[in-house]
Structures are given as structure tokens and as C-alpha cells.
Design a protein around this motif. Structure first.
Motif, PDB file in Angstrom:
ATOM      1  N   ARG A 293      35.759  40.779  37.631  1.00 51.11           N
ATOM      2  CA  ARG A 293      35.586  40.787  39.139  1.00 51.11           C
ATOM      3  C   ARG A 293      36.425  39.839  39.943  1.00 51.11           C
ATOM      4  O   ARG A 293      36.255  38.775  39.730  1.00 51.11           O
ATOM      5  CB  ARG A 293      34.011  40.767  39.480  1.00 51.11           C
ATOM      6  CG  ARG A 293      33.850  41.133  40.967  1.00 51.11           C
ATOM      7  CD  ARG A 293      32.257  40.949  41.257  1.00 51.11           C
ATOM      8  NE  ARG A 293      31.458  41.887  40.657  1.00 51.11           N
ATOM      9  CZ  ARG A 293      31.319  43.212  41.136  1.00 51.11           C
ATOM     10  NH1 ARG A 293      31.892  43.396  42.232  1.00 51.11           N
ATOM     11  NH2 ARG A 293      30.403  43.987  40.516  1.00 51.11           N
ATOM     12  N   GLY A 294      37.385  40.364  40.601  1.00 46.98           N
ATOM     13  CA  GLY A 294      38.534  39.432  41.399  1.00 46.98           C
ATOM     14  C   GLY A 294      37.490  38.451  42.312  1.00 46.98           C
ATOM     15  O   GLY A 294      38.111  37.249  42.221  1.00 46.98           O
ATOM     16  N   LEU A 295      36.623  38.883  43.077  1.00 49.22           N
ATOM     17  CA  LEU A 295      35.884  37.898  43.765  1.00 49.22           C
ATOM     18  C   LEU A 295      35.470  36.810  43.071  1.00 49.22           C
ATOM     19  O   LEU A 295      35.489  35.546  43.378  1.00 49.22           O
ATOM     20  CB  LEU A 295      35.042  38.381  44.624  1.00 49.22           C
ATOM     21  CG  LEU A 295      34.557  37.723  45.845  1.00 49.22           C
ATOM     22  CD1 LEU A 295      35.831  37.563  46.677  1.00 49.22           C
ATOM     23  CD2 LEU A 295      33.614  38.508  46.615  1.00 49.22           C
TER      24      LEU A 295
ATOM     25  N   GLN B 155      35.574  31.020  41.169  1.00 51.64           N
ATOM     26  CA  GLN B 155      35.703  29.968  40.059  1.00 51.64           C
ATOM     27  C   GLN B 155      37.006  29.256  39.826  1.00 51.64           C
ATOM     28  O   GLN B 155      37.141  28.300  38.873  1.00 51.64           O
ATOM     29  CB  GLN B 155      35.478  30.612  38.591  1.00 51.64           C
ATOM     30  CG  GLN B 155      33.980  30.973  38.645  1.00 51.64           C
ATOM     31  CD  GLN B 155      33.827  31.844  37.204  1.00 51.64           C
ATOM     32  OE1 GLN B 155      34.540  31.814  36.163  1.00 51.64           O
ATOM     33  NE2 GLN B 155      32.734  32.631  37.124  1.00 51.64           N
ATOM     34  N   GLY B 156      37.892  29.267  41.173  1.00 45.86           N
ATOM     35  CA  GLY B 156      38.929  28.511  41.239  1.00 45.86           C
ATOM     36  C   GLY B 156      40.266  29.336  41.020  1.00 45.86           C
ATOM     37  O   GLY B 156      41.384  28.572  41.130  1.00 45.86           O
TER      38      GLY B 156
ATOM     39  N   THR C 137      46.051  36.715  42.367  1.00 42.11           N
ATOM     40  CA  THR C 137      46.037  37.242  40.868  1.00 42.11           C
ATOM     41  C   THR C 137      44.840  37.648  40.491  1.00 42.11           C
ATOM     42  O   THR C 137      44.440  38.597  39.524  1.00 42.11           O
ATOM     43  CB  THR C 137      46.144  35.755  40.087  1.00 42.11           C
ATOM     44  OG1 THR C 137      47.576  35.245  40.480  1.00 42.11           O
ATOM     45  CG2 THR C 137      46.255  36.055  38.558  1.00 42.11           C
ATOM     46  N   ALA C 138      43.524  37.140  40.786  1.00 45.63           N
ATOM     47  CA  ALA C 138      42.191  37.738  40.489  1.00 45.63           C
ATOM     48  C   ALA C 138      42.112  38.920  40.689  1.00 45.63           C
ATOM     49  O   ALA C 138      41.464  39.824  40.063  1.00 45.63           O
ATOM     50  CB  ALA C 138      41.022  36.734  41.020  1.00 45.63           C
ATOM     51  N   ASP C 139      42.400  39.479  42.004  1.00 48.21           N
ATOM     52  CA  ASP C 139      42.352  40.732  42.545  1.00 48.21           C
ATOM     53  C   ASP C 139      43.007  41.801  41.576  1.00 48.21           C
ATOM     54  O   ASP C 139      42.579  42.760  41.266  1.00 48.21           O
ATOM     55  CB  ASP C 139      42.705  40.952  43.942  1.00 48.21           C
ATOM     56  CG  ASP C 139      41.565  40.533  44.844  1.00 48.21           C
ATOM     57  OD1 ASP C 139      40.304  40.179  44.308  1.00 48.21           O
ATOM     58  OD2 ASP C 139      41.625  40.581  46.187  1.00 48.21           O
ATOM     59  N   TYR C 140      44.256  41.424  41.233  1.00 48.97           N
ATOM     60  CA  TYR C 140      45.016  42.359  40.462  1.00 48.97           C
ATOM     61  C   TYR C 140      44.380  42.402  39.135  1.00 48.97           C
ATOM     62  O   TYR C 140      44.439  43.582  38.382  1.00 48.97           O
ATOM     63  CB  TYR C 140      46.558  41.748  40.447  1.00 48.97           C
ATOM     64  CG  TYR C 140      47.500  41.927  41.489  1.00 48.97           C
ATOM     65  CD1 TYR C 140      47.532  43.353  41.842  1.00 48.97           C
ATOM     66  CD2 TYR C 140      48.149  41.020  42.176  1.00 48.97           C
ATOM     67  CE1 TYR C 140      48.618  43.743  42.959  1.00 48.97           C
ATOM     68  CE2 TYR C 140      48.922  41.338  43.396  1.00 48.97           C
ATOM     69  CZ  TYR C 140      49.073  42.829  43.738  1.00 48.97           C
ATOM     70  OH  TYR C 140      49.948  42.951  44.774  1.00 48.97           O
ATOM     71  N   MET C 141      43.900  41.422  38.608  1.00 47.44           N
ATOM     72  CA  MET C 141      43.136  41.447  37.082  1.00 47.44           C
ATOM     73  C   MET C 141      42.031  42.609  37.443  1.00 47.44           C
ATOM     74  O   MET C 141      41.579  43.279  36.521  1.00 47.44           O
ATOM     75  CB  MET C 141      42.560  40.305  36.754  1.00 47.44           C
ATOM     76  CG  MET C 141      43.867  39.063  36.422  1.00 47.44           C
ATOM     77  SD  MET C 141      43.423  37.461  35.836  1.00 47.44           S
ATOM     78  CE  MET C 141      42.392  37.836  34.653  1.00 47.44           C
TER      79      MET C 141
END
Length: 242
Positions: free
Chosen positions: A62-64, A69-70, A75-79
Motif C-alpha cells: 500500500r503506497g500510503l 514509513q519514510g 515511488t511508494a504509489d508506483y509500487m
């Protein structure tokens, strides 16, 4: 319900969370759960309903949460978008295993595993009786799969969005899992959802559905036959509309 029952809608979008695919495992995919949902979709399609889907990725990433968590948010959203593609491929495999022709259509180009999103082509797939699974959200960070579901439903001229929830059979005035006295709405307006911060979809998705006069039907994905039952006017659910 009889086999000749006339469905309430001709074309719908089914939105389910990634968590709905993990069963009671706590992470990843639970194949029997994926297969159960696929069989339910097959029955609804046999009623003459054109179905498209959006599946979240929270069972994998989950990107959010990654951002909290830093991790850098984009990048997190694309993952998170890539996680939705994995879930879409799993659902495609399950659907085709029960004889339902399916297309995974990704907002991020990955031609070896999914078609790129082209609206007119997706509409044609639906007209030919194929289930379209829209993956990778909108293709943009900072937008949830809720927003992607509302956007694609609007583009596909769907008549309703079906929100399949885990363990909750509609919209409540407070969390029914922690509040035994929570009351379920049979119907609620978009404005009331926004005003009371009822957790149906994120605010941008609710506003988009309101502006496009697109009703949202919230039901329990855990109830066998719930999806097809609602299309025949049965079952327990909440309708969010204007």
C-alpha cells in the motif's frame, strides 16, 4: 432469484480491495478466495451484465503506508500500482479458469502482460462479453484505486459502482467492527458521506461519482451470492447516490 431475473443494471464496475483476495491469511493471495469471487462474477455475467473491475493492492503493498514509513510518496504509489497489476493477473487467471474471457488493461504500459488503456478498445471488450480488469490505478501517484474505479466507471458509461467490502454489508454511521450499536444506512447521499466522513471511498472519488451521477452500491463480498442477489433486488446493501 430465477435464472430469468432481469438484472437492475446492464454495465457495472466491481471495485474490491486487495485485502479481499487474501482470505484469512493476512498477506498475499488466497487462491480459493480468488476462485470464489471469479465464480460469482461468472454467474453475474451469465445474467447479461457487462462487468469491469478495479482491484486494490493492499494485500501486497500500500503506497500510503510505505510513505508513512519514510518512503518517498511517488515511488511508494508506483509500487502500489504494480501490486494491483499482480492482483489483476491473478483474477484474470481465475476467471479464465472458469471460462470467462478477460482482459487486464493497465494504466502503465507493460505490453508483455497487459493491454494499454485505450477507452474505445476497452468499451469494445465489454460489448463482446469480456470482463475488463483495470490495473495500475490511474497511472498517476497521489490517486487511490477508489478514484481510479470512479474514473473508469465514468469513462465506460457504467450504471453503478459495486463496492465489495470485507465483513461489512453496507455503510454505517460508525465502524460496526468496534461499535456494536452502529446503524446501517439503506441509502445515503454523496453530500452526507462527505459531511460525516463516512468511510465509503476517499473524498475525491465520492466527489467524482457525485458529479457524474454514478451511484455506489456497498455490499459484503463475504456473503455468497451477494453480488448477483443485489442485481436482482435482493440482499443487504447501502446505496450512495444523489
Amino acid at each position: 432469484m430465477t435464472e430469468t431475473a432481469r438484472p437492475a443494471y446492464k454495465r457495472v464496475l466491481l471495485k474490491i480491495s486487495g485485502e479481499a483476495l487474501m482470505g484469512d491469511q493476512g498477506y498475499g493471495l488466497h487462491p480459493p478466495t480468488v476462485q470464489r469471487i471469479a465464480k460469482e462474477i461468472k454467474i453475474v455475467q451469465a445474467m447479461g451484465v457487462e462487468i469491469c473491475m478495479v482491484i486494490g493492492g493492499g494485500n501486497i503493498f500500500r503506497g500510503l503506508a510505505g510513505s508513512a514509513q519514510g518512503m518517498e510518496r511517488t515511488t511508494a504509489d508506483y509500487m502500489g500500482m504494480l501490486a494491483t497489476v499482480m492482483n489483476a493477473l491473478a483474477m484474470q487467471s481465475a476467471l479464465e479458469g472458469v471460462g470467462v474471457f478477460t482482459r487486464v488493461i493497465s494504466a502503465i504500459r507493460m505490453d508483455e502482460v497487459a493491454e494499454p488503456y485505450i477507452r474505445r478498445r476497452a468499451v469494445r471488450h465489454l460489448e463482446k462479453g469480456r470482463v475488463c480488469i483495470f490495473a495500475a490505478g490511474t497511472g498517476n501517484p497521489y490517486f487511490t484505486t477508489d478514484t481510479a474505479a470512479t474514473l473508469r466507471a465514468s469513462e465506460m458509461s457504467c450504471q453503478a459502482i459495486f463496492m465489495g467490502k470485507n465483513g461489512v454489508d453496507g455503510v454505517y454511521d460508525k465502524d460496526p467492527k468496534t461499535n456494536p450499536d452502529a446503524k446501517r444506512y439503506d441509502a445515503v447521499s454523496f453530500d452526507e458521506v462527505l459531511r460525516k466522513n463516512l468511510r465509503v471511498m476517499d473524498a475525491s472519488a465520492i466527489a467524482l461519482a457525485r458529479d457524474n451521477k454514478l451511484p455506489i452500491i456497498v455490499f459484503s463480498l463475504d456473503e455468497p451470492g451477494g453480488f448477483r442477489g443485489i442485481l436482482s433486488g435482493q440482499g443487504t446493501y447501502t446505496t450512495v447516490s444523489g
